[in-house]
Motif scaffolding. Structure first.
Motif, PDB file in Angstrom:
ATOM      1  N   ALA A 327      -9.524   0.646   1.625  1.00 12.38           N
ATOM      2  CA  ALA A 327      -9.189   1.625   2.429  1.00 12.38           C
ATOM      3  C   ALA A 327     -10.666   2.227   2.203  1.00 12.38           C
ATOM      4  O   ALA A 327     -10.884   3.790   2.418  1.00 12.38           O
ATOM      5  CB  ALA A 327      -8.741   2.244   0.660  1.00 12.38           C
ATOM      6  N   GLU A 330     -12.275   2.093   4.980  1.00 14.07           N
ATOM      7  CA  GLU A 330     -12.169   3.224   6.312  1.00 14.07           C
ATOM      8  C   GLU A 330     -12.715   4.102   6.023  1.00 14.07           C
ATOM      9  O   GLU A 330     -12.911   5.061   7.440  1.00 14.07           O
ATOM     10  CB  GLU A 330     -10.307   2.672   5.956  1.00 14.07           C
ATOM     11  CG  GLU A 330     -10.078   1.459   6.023  1.00 14.07           C
ATOM     12  CD  GLU A 330      -9.487   1.639   8.072  1.00 14.07           C
ATOM     13  OE1 GLU A 330     -10.740   0.318   8.064  1.00 14.07           O
ATOM     14  OE2 GLU A 330      -9.430   2.491   8.551  1.00 14.07           O
ATOM     15  N   VAL A 331     -12.596   4.923   5.088  1.00 16.57           N
ATOM     16  CA  VAL A 331     -12.964   6.598   5.007  1.00 16.57           C
ATOM     17  C   VAL A 331     -14.650   6.710   4.805  1.00 16.57           C
ATOM     18  O   VAL A 331     -15.345   7.614   5.596  1.00 16.57           O
ATOM     19  CB  VAL A 331     -12.395   6.564   3.700  1.00 16.57           C
ATOM     20  CG1 VAL A 331     -13.220   8.348   3.730  1.00 16.57           C
ATOM     21  CG2 VAL A 331     -11.062   6.987   3.672  1.00 16.57           C
ATOM     22  N   SER A 334     -15.393   6.597   8.609  1.00 12.65           N
ATOM     23  CA  SER A 334     -15.513   7.490   9.229  1.00 12.65           C
ATOM     24  C   SER A 334     -16.621   9.220   9.326  1.00 12.65           C
ATOM     25  O   SER A 334     -16.163   9.983   9.853  1.00 12.65           O
ATOM     26  CB  SER A 334     -13.592   7.801   8.958  1.00 12.65           C
ATOM     27  OG  SER A 334     -13.769   8.894   8.184  1.00 12.65           O
ATOM     28  N   ARG A 353      -8.885  11.620   1.207  1.00 16.39           N
ATOM     29  CA  ARG A 353      -8.823  11.050   2.174  1.00 16.39           C
ATOM     30  C   ARG A 353      -8.726   9.550   2.051  1.00 16.39           C
ATOM     31  O   ARG A 353      -8.024   8.247   2.651  1.00 16.39           O
ATOM     32  CB  ARG A 353     -10.074  10.858   2.693  1.00 16.39           C
ATOM     33  CG  ARG A 353     -10.032  12.227   3.817  1.00 16.39           C
ATOM     34  CD  ARG A 353     -10.805  12.033   4.782  1.00 16.39           C
ATOM     35  NE  ARG A 353     -11.762  13.249   4.495  1.00 16.39           N
ATOM     36  CZ  ARG A 353     -13.170  13.960   5.167  1.00 16.39           C
ATOM     37  NH1 ARG A 353     -13.656  12.728   6.161  1.00 16.39           N
ATOM     38  NH2 ARG A 353     -13.459  14.247   5.221  1.00 16.39           N
ATOM     39  N   ILE A 354      -9.587   8.449   0.897  1.00 16.23           N
ATOM     40  CA  ILE A 354      -9.312   7.507   0.065  1.00 16.23           C
ATOM     41  C   ILE A 354      -7.555   6.713   0.059  1.00 16.23           C
ATOM     42  O   ILE A 354      -6.730   6.128  -0.372  1.00 16.23           O
ATOM     43  CB  ILE A 354     -10.100   7.417  -0.862  1.00 16.23           C
ATOM     44  CG1 ILE A 354     -11.676   7.810  -0.264  1.00 16.23           C
ATOM     45  CG2 ILE A 354     -10.048   5.437  -1.395  1.00 16.23           C
ATOM     46  CD1 ILE A 354     -13.434   6.731  -1.723  1.00 16.23           C
ATOM     47  N   ARG A 356      -5.182   8.910   0.731  1.00 14.17           N
ATOM     48  CA  ARG A 356      -3.959   8.665   2.286  1.00 14.17           C
ATOM     49  C   ARG A 356      -4.654   6.980   2.407  1.00 14.17           C
ATOM     50  O   ARG A 356      -3.720   6.187   3.352  1.00 14.17           O
ATOM     51  CB  ARG A 356      -4.608   9.585   3.488  1.00 14.17           C
ATOM     52  CG  ARG A 356      -3.814  10.732   2.796  1.00 14.17           C
ATOM     53  CD  ARG A 356      -3.710  11.712   4.183  1.00 14.17           C
ATOM     54  NE  ARG A 356      -5.029  12.477   3.945  1.00 14.17           N
ATOM     55  CZ  ARG A 356      -5.449  13.396   3.913  1.00 14.17           C
ATOM     56  NH1 ARG A 356      -5.137  13.681   2.575  1.00 14.17           N
ATOM     57  NH2 ARG A 356      -6.715  13.810   4.092  1.00 14.17           N
ATOM     58  N   ALA A 357      -6.060   6.701   2.802  1.00 11.28           N
ATOM     59  CA  ALA A 357      -6.298   5.676   3.918  1.00 11.28           C
ATOM     60  C   ALA A 357      -5.313   3.883   2.757  1.00 11.28           C
ATOM     61  O   ALA A 357      -5.266   2.991   3.295  1.00 11.28           O
ATOM     62  CB  ALA A 357      -7.901   5.127   3.686  1.00 11.28           C
ATOM     63  N   VAL A 360      -2.383   3.731   3.748  1.00  8.66           N
ATOM     64  CA  VAL A 360      -2.021   2.637   5.119  1.00  8.66           C
ATOM     65  C   VAL A 360      -1.740   1.507   4.691  1.00  8.66           C
ATOM     66  O   VAL A 360      -1.423   0.413   5.706  1.00  8.66           O
ATOM     67  CB  VAL A 360      -3.252   3.263   5.626  1.00  8.66           C
ATOM     68  CG1 VAL A 360      -3.079   2.633   7.429  1.00  8.66           C
ATOM     69  CG2 VAL A 360      -2.192   4.963   6.224  1.00  8.66           C
ATOM     70  N   VAL A 361      -3.288   1.412   4.114  1.00  9.00           N
ATOM     71  CA  VAL A 361      -3.771  -0.640   4.092  1.00  9.00           C
ATOM     72  C   VAL A 361      -2.033  -1.288   3.238  1.00  9.00           C
ATOM     73  O   VAL A 361      -1.934  -2.474   3.720  1.00  9.00           O
ATOM     74  CB  VAL A 361      -4.519  -0.880   3.253  1.00  9.00           C
ATOM     75  CG1 VAL A 361      -4.895  -1.964   2.450  1.00  9.00           C
ATOM     76  CG2 VAL A 361      -5.688  -0.282   3.984  1.00  9.00           C
ATOM     77  N   THR A 366      -3.520  -1.620   8.458  1.00 10.05           N
ATOM     78  CA  THR A 366      -5.029  -1.441   8.104  1.00 10.05           C
ATOM     79  C   THR A 366      -5.078  -2.464   7.771  1.00 10.05           C
ATOM     80  O   THR A 366      -4.758  -3.059   6.898  1.00 10.05           O
ATOM     81  CB  THR A 366      -5.870  -0.926   7.357  1.00 10.05           C
ATOM     82  OG1 THR A 366      -5.315   0.510   7.898  1.00 10.05           O
ATOM     83  CG2 THR A 366      -7.472  -0.471   7.540  1.00 10.05           C
TER      84      THR A 366
END
Ligand code: IPM
Ligand code: MG
Length: 384
Positions: A327, A330-331, A334, A353-354, A356-357, A360-361, A366
């Motif tokens: 995660a 990912e952040v 970006s 953001r981490i 939320r990432a 998703v993971v 992801t």
């Protein structure tokens, strides 16, 4: 199915020491990620927040030894922010808290990964992530950091200062043995970094110990690089290295260089490991307290969150750890820039953001970060 749905609930005791400067804000982000990781991966922590740092010291005179040490000792792990503030004479908190904890809790290894994650910006032109994936194993309780020495005629033109560096066979051997275990689980290459041509006494102890321990790990190739040459090789040919083992002072210096290569101090993580379980290990970003930007939302929380991931690995939650690492990557990938206003969001926003990432993971949307994960290497070294 979420990654944690088949595993039983596990509970760990965690001391949280936010400390000074940017420590509290990056630690808050790490805790928000921890909340989410617990929810998604089926474990829990009992947290105790410990007041420590400049304000606490000025109000109470308390450093590490005493009540704080007592309340930390029984914990499974310690999540540490940072310490140091202009209101306290430099050295008091650093020596009296951070070094005191590393020494009292025998956190013999300071493990500092230097991985340029895919998509993360580095100031080194043309460096690709495939070429930069190493781990520095810094000796953490001895060397020049034991605090031995003396000065005569201080403050005069005749002043003489002697600063000693203490290296014991036992202290050096436990760190070198750990470095071999780590290397055995990775690309099987261990480099000793020292200055054996000048610091001949300590250098001999380190070289002899490495040669002896190497007999137990025939599968691991070893080599040697002087610390000054390391500063040359590390930025331009990091692919030369897999695991690097080094003394306390050299390790302090080259890990800041390593941090720059992997994207800056804001993204570099560390684990201060007690190797025999006699006291808790401690996890901290390698950046300092940065009092000049404290409370402004300009600090990158990635280093603190990656340190949390190392903590989760250590506690026995490698699946969650790998997800948190993914995660963060990912952040980071970006983001326009990795520190200050260039992050494109405040410390809290980057932390969100981490979080939320991570969701998703956990949903499996992801893919987990590929390549050799420090989380896997740590788990393998621990269980070997
Ligand atoms: C580090 C820091 C510390 C050290 C200080 C703050 C005591 O520089 O963790 O690298 O010298 O080890
Ligand atoms: Mg340092």
């Amino acid at each position: 199915m979420t990654a944690g749905s088949t595993t039983p609930k596990r509970t760990y005791s965690l001391a949280v020491v936010p400390g000074d400067g940017i420590g509290p804000e990056v630690t808050d982000c790490a805790l928000a990620v921890l909340d989410k990781a617990e929810e998604l991966y089926g474990f829990s922590t009992e947290r105790e927040h410990i007041q420590a740092g400049a304000q606490h010291y000025l109000a109470t005179g308390e450093l590490f030894a005493g009540p704080i040490e007592d309340s930390l000792r029984g914990k499974d792990a310690i999540l540490f922010g940072s310490m140091g503030d202009p209101s306290v004479t430099p050295g008091i908190l650093e020596r009296g808290f951070i070094l005191a904890m590393r020494q009292a809790f025998e956190q013999a290894v300071n493990l500092r990964p230097v991985r340029l994650y895919p998509g993360v910006k580095t100031p080194i032109a043309d460096l690709s992530s495939e070429r930069c994936d190493l781990v520095i194993v810094r000796e953490n309780t001895e060397g020049a950091y034991v605090g031995r020495g003396s000065t005569v005629h201080a403050g005069t033109k005749n002043a003489v200062a002697i600063q000693e560096s203490v290296n014991t066979r036992a202290g050096v051997e436990r760190v070198i043995d750990y470095a071999f275990r780590l290397a055995a689980s990775r690309r099987k290459k261990l480099t000793l970094c020292h200055k054996t041509n000048i610091l001949v006494e300590a250098g001999r102890l380190w070289s002899d110990t490495l040669a002896d321990v190497a007999k137990r790990y025939p599968e691991v190739e070893t080599d040697y690089v002087h610390v000054d040459a390391m500063c040359f090789h590390l930025p331009i040919s990091p692919e030369r290295f897999d695991v690097v083992v080094t003394d306390n002072l050299f390790g302090d210096i080259i890990t800041d260089l390593g941090a720059v290569i992997q994207g800056g101090l804001g993204v570099a993580a560390s684990a201060n490991l007690n190797l025999d379980g006699s006291a808790p290990s401690m996890f901290e970003a390698i950046h300092g307290s940065a009092p000049d930007i404290a409370g402004m939302g300009l600090a990158n929380p990635a280093g603190a969150v990656l340190s949390l991931a190392m903590c989760l690995t250590h506690l026995g939650e490698p699946v969650a750890a790998h997800a948190v690492e993914t995660a963060v990557v990912e952040v980071l990938g970006s983001m326009e820039g990795l520190a200050g206003a260039a992050m494109g969001g405040t410390t809290v926003e980057v932390g969100q953001r981490i979080v939320r990432a991570l969701e998703v993971v956990a949903e499996g949307k992801t893919p987990l970060l590929a390549g050799q994960s420090i989380m896997e290497s740590m788990a393998a070294a621990k269980n070997r």
